[in-house]
Scaffold this active site. Structure first.
Site, mmCIF file in Angstrom:
data_model
loop_
_atom_site.group_PDB
_atom_site.id
_atom_site.type_symbol
_atom_site.label_atom_id
_atom_site.label_comp_id
_atom_site.label_asym_id
_atom_site.label_seq_id
_atom_site.Cartn_x
_atom_site.Cartn_y
_atom_site.Cartn_z
ATOM 1 N N SER A 1 0.813 -1.222 0.000
ATOM 2 C CA SER A 1 0.000 0.000 0.000
ATOM 3 C C SER A 1 0.842 1.265 0.000
ATOM 4 C CB SER A 1 -0.920 -0.001 1.233
ATOM 5 O OG SER A 1 -0.146 -0.015 2.426
ATOM 6 N N SER A 2 2.132 1.158 -0.292
ATOM 7 C CA SER A 2 3.027 2.315 -0.182
ATOM 8 C C SER A 2 2.723 3.408 -1.196
ATOM 9 C CB SER A 2 4.482 1.872 -0.344
ATOM 10 O OG SER A 2 4.723 1.390 -1.649
ATOM 11 N N MET A 3 1.994 3.079 -2.269
ATOM 12 C CA MET A 3 1.670 4.090 -3.289
ATOM 13 C C MET A 3 0.203 4.496 -3.260
ATOM 14 S SD MET A 3 4.275 5.240 -4.862
ATOM 15 C CE MET A 3 3.472 6.046 -6.253
ATOM 16 N N ASN B 1 1.820 7.061 -0.218
ATOM 17 C CA ASN B 1 1.297 6.812 1.129
ATOM 18 C C ASN B 1 2.415 7.199 2.098
ATOM 19 O OD1 ASN B 1 -0.152 5.978 3.323
ATOM 20 N ND2 ASN B 1 -0.143 3.808 2.800
#
Length: 392
Positions: free
Chosen positions: A226-228, A351
């Site tokens: 979910s880092s982007m 994120n």
């Protein structure tokens, strides 16, 4: 052995085999260049329409299916046409001799699509049964491996585990194509060496060209974290451009795929990461008050999930816990900054507060960049399309 082929005669089933690779190639082999060019053009138009429809989220998948059915019918017609054009270009004596016995190239064509059927055509029933059973048992594994490779990411790991069976099936499949020709009692003198050439073409189209495209030009990837968020969500599918950076430098705002540098905070450096380029070589970076400042100017980052909740550079762990500590910190006016070294980049996830990016492990060497995220193609929703570079 029949020696009826003249320099003007061509094998109809070679023409069909070539046309299975791309419509029109068989007609060109038969000497019908204009007709072959027309088939090539129609095929390209069909493919362009299918791609455009498939990537347009507003288009019903039923429409895409109807176009695909049309393209399938066109391909079948293309095979019959290639065979007919080649027969018409041959002289009568050659055609009479060709039809008098089992055609070795028909055996090659049959084994190309159903392993063992070419042997059955030639009456080699033991070989036919052995290869058919092998093909029946291995084909699901081959198909699964190809599908997994098309998705990339973690699917590659399972595909790799199946690679030994996949490799054996590939080798035996192409051996059967070569072998069914060599054991044929009818081999026309002119075409004896063509079987090796045909096998090389088939291998090139089936494996070498796709692998080369995936290695050097473009490849599919999927988002595993979910880092982007919110730009890219978990399980989004992307097309990665791997060639444009060969003639230009990466730009600020581009989303890139890269191999992370060796650093204690990175659990597995064998996995590729995806982040956005924020700092270019020689840029001055400072992060404070919920914003990223580049060369003393705050970036207008509409794509981030929330403002940055840490300060960098900082020697105070409470302002940036477990953060990267650059060794070239300077102070200008009120806030300290650091400079991105030559040949390196500063990358961050959208994120911003839940991303294992440069703020945790530091600068990214240019040599680690694999490519840029160019196109998001799945799921088919309002986010389908090119990943544009933001204007700051």
């Amino acid at each position: 052995m029949t020696n009826q082929a003249s320099i003007h005669n061509k094998e109809p089933w070679i023409s069909v085999i070539l046309s299975t690779l791309f419509p029109g190639v068989g007609q060109i082999y038969a000497g019908r260049f204009v007709r072959g060019g027309m088939f090539l053009l129609i095929a390209i138009i069909f493919i362009g329409i299918v791609v455009w429809l498939g990537l347009n989220p507003l288009v019903n998948l039923v429409v895409v299916g109807q176009v695909l059915v049309g393209y399938f019918v066109f391909n079948i017609f293309n095979l019959f046409d290639a065979h007919r054009c080649t027969r018409k270009s041959n002289n009568i004596e050659f055609e009479v001799a060709r039809k008098a016995e089992k055609d070795p190239w028909l055996g090659v064509f049959l084994n190309r699509f159903i392993v063992g059927s070419g042997y059955a055509y030639q009456g080699k029933w033991i070989l036919a049964i052995l290869f058919f059973v092998f093909g029946y048992l291995s084909s699901p594994i081959v198909i699964l491996s190809v599908v997994l490779l098309s998705f990339g990411g973690q699917a590659d790991l399972l595909a790799t585990k199946l690679s030994s069976i996949y490799l054996i099936s590939v080798i035996l499949s192409y051996f059967s194509i070569y072998h069914v020709y060599k054991i044929s009692p009818t081999q026309r003198e002119k075409q004896k060496k063509s079987i090796i050439f045909i096998c090389l073409i088939l291998i090139s189209f089936d494996f070498i060209i796709p692998i080369s495209i995936r290695t050097f030009l473009a490849e599919p990837r999927f988002i595993a974290s979910s880092s982007m968020n919110p730009t890219l969500l978990v399980d989004d599918r992307l097309i990665i451009d791997k060639i444009s950076f060969r003639w230009r430098k990466p730009e600020r705002g581009e989303i890139i795929i890269f191999n992370p540098p060796n650093h204690p905070v990175i659990p597995d450096t064998s996995k590729v990461y995806i982040h956005r380029i924020i700092g270019l070589p020689r840029d001055r970076i400072s992060i404070h008050n919920g914003k990223v400042f580049v060369n003393d100017s705050p970036l207008n980052e509409k794509y981030i999930s929330e403002p940055t909740n840490y300060t960098l550079p900082s020697s105070n762990d409470s302002l940036c816990p477990m953060c990267f500590r650059p060794d070239n910190v300077q102070v200008d006016k009120e806030h300290p900054f650091f400079t991105v070294p030559n040949g390196q980049y500063w990358v961050m996830g959208d994120n911003r507060n839940n991303s294992l990016d440069s703020h945790a492990w530091g600068f990214l060497p240019e040599k680690n960049i694999v490519g840029r995220a160019m196109f998001r193609y799945w799921p088919r929703d309002s986010r389908v399309g090119n990943l544009v570079i933001p204007k700051y």
